[in-house]
Write a protein that holds these residues in place. Sequence first.
Motif, short mmCIF file in Angstrom:
data_model
loop_
_atom_site.label_atom_id
_atom_site.label_comp_id
_atom_site.label_asym_id
_atom_site.label_seq_id
_atom_site.Cartn_x
_atom_site.Cartn_y
_atom_site.Cartn_z
N GLN A 47 -33.72 -29.36 -114.62
CA GLN A 47 -34.02 -28.71 -113.35
C GLN A 47 -34.63 -29.69 -112.35
O GLN A 47 -34.32 -29.65 -111.15
N ALA A 48 -35.48 -30.60 -112.84
CA ALA A 48 -36.11 -31.58 -111.96
C ALA A 48 -35.07 -32.56 -111.38
O ALA A 48 -35.12 -32.91 -110.20
N VAL A 49 -34.14 -32.97 -112.22
CA VAL A 49 -33.09 -33.89 -111.76
C VAL A 49 -32.17 -33.19 -110.77
O VAL A 49 -31.77 -33.78 -109.75
N ARG A 50 -31.84 -31.94 -111.04
CA ARG A 50 -30.97 -31.22 -110.10
C ARG A 50 -31.67 -31.02 -108.76
O ARG A 50 -31.04 -31.13 -107.70
N GLN A 51 -32.97 -30.77 -108.78
CA GLN A 51 -33.70 -30.62 -107.52
C GLN A 51 -33.75 -31.95 -106.77
O GLN A 51 -33.63 -31.98 -105.54
N ALA A 52 -33.88 -33.04 -107.51
CA ALA A 52 -33.84 -34.36 -106.87
C ALA A 52 -32.49 -34.56 -106.17
O ALA A 52 -32.42 -35.11 -105.07
N GLY A 53 -31.44 -34.07 -106.81
CA GLY A 53 -30.11 -34.14 -106.20
C GLY A 53 -30.04 -33.32 -104.92
O GLY A 53 -29.44 -33.76 -103.93
N GLY A 88 -25.97 -37.96 -115.26
CA GLY A 88 -24.65 -37.33 -115.18
C GLY A 88 -24.52 -36.31 -114.09
O GLY A 88 -25.06 -36.46 -112.99
N GLU A 89 -23.83 -35.23 -114.39
CA GLU A 89 -23.48 -34.24 -113.38
C GLU A 89 -24.67 -33.46 -112.85
O GLU A 89 -24.57 -32.84 -111.80
N HIS A 90 -25.79 -33.49 -113.53
CA HIS A 90 -26.94 -32.71 -113.07
C HIS A 90 -27.44 -33.21 -111.71
O HIS A 90 -27.72 -32.42 -110.81
N LEU A 91 -27.55 -34.54 -111.55
CA LEU A 91 -27.98 -35.10 -110.27
C LEU A 91 -26.91 -34.88 -109.21
O LEU A 91 -27.21 -34.42 -108.10
N ILE A 92 -25.68 -35.18 -109.55
CA ILE A 92 -24.58 -35.07 -108.58
C ILE A 92 -24.34 -33.62 -108.18
O ILE A 92 -24.01 -33.33 -107.03
#
Length: 405
Positions: free
Chosen positions: A305-311, A340-344
């Motif tokens: 969740q943290a990486v996706r929010q950074a994205g 991987g796809e979480h950030l993007i």
Amino acid sequence: MIDVSLGGRTPNSPSGSNPSDLFQILRDGRPRTRSELAGMTGLARSTVALRIDALMKLALLKPVSDAISTGGRPSTQFALDPVGHSVLGVDVGASHVRVAISDLTGGVVEESAAELDIAAGPREVLDRVMRMGSELVSTAGDRVGPLIAVGVGLPGPVEHSSGRPINPPIMPGWDRYDVAGVLGAHFGVPALVDNDVNIMALGERELAWPGVDDLIFVKVATGIGAGVISGGVLQRGAQGTAGDLGHVYVARGAGVSCRCGNTGCLEAIASGSAVARALSTEGAAVATSGEVVELVRQGDIDAIQAVRQAGRDLGEVLTTCVSLMNPSTIVIGGALSAAGEHLIAGVREAVYTRAMPFATQHLEITKSRMGADAAIAGAGVLAIQSALSIERIDAMVAALGEDRD
């Protein structure tokens, strides 16, 4: 085949007024005869012959298989000689040095790497670079021709015109150090220096996206930065700071201090170190981008969740870039991109939601194809673009005293 800026001219519309015009035509890798070149440039065949002879003496062109005969003696074709000269690419990171010798198409002939702290200072780091580079030149031997240029990437702001780092935050002792001068004097050839994200953008575009003229490469690691390519040309800006996305204000970061002295910077909430810091306050034992990526790979929900929010935060800034520059491709690289796809996915969510549909209907947002090789490849590209520039080729031919129409 590595591209090169032609100063407004292209191989498809040469002026024919200089030796470099003929050479740039042949840089696309397709062999051509003297007659074809005369027709394309409008030059007399005798002039074309003189210029080909000069470029061959410089080991820039070579004859290749004869053209198909239509009756009579077959015509000789000519093309770029990729191994007539070589370039040295240098990737200096926060904790590593990587050096590679390449041919004129960017193909790596020999390379070596070592762990070395950038904080050791310019003398120790550059001494190591020079030793490694000299060893590679010797090891490559007769497989490539003599060294013609050096390209260097550094992990901090660089004044490209002088090759000097300017107030680099993680490089104590490097401020305004004459990196280009030191390396140029040692190797006896021009040395070009740029920041790491710019050379990553060059390497990614030239070797992974050669048909893309409008591309933004974003590095997400300890910091955040971007290399901007528009119209096929790397855009550095007036002072060389184009693409410094990490210090753009983001509302979600209001009140969060950044290492630059301001608050609310994108880097303060979306970089790998910022994500690690946020997770550590919640009890996770992480301190680096790599450790965050490892948590994501283990399926840790908080890390994902943290990486996706950074994205999403990164995407908010990139939305403005899309409206301003209208790129066809956004490439995400750097240590945190290994999540991987979480950030993007977070980047895509923000950009495709907020940007105008007409600007995003063909926009591709994707992970780096070059990965860890982008920087060393880009350093080689930087050297090749200098070595094979219009001005350099014309000067080399003029020095022969053989470019007489």
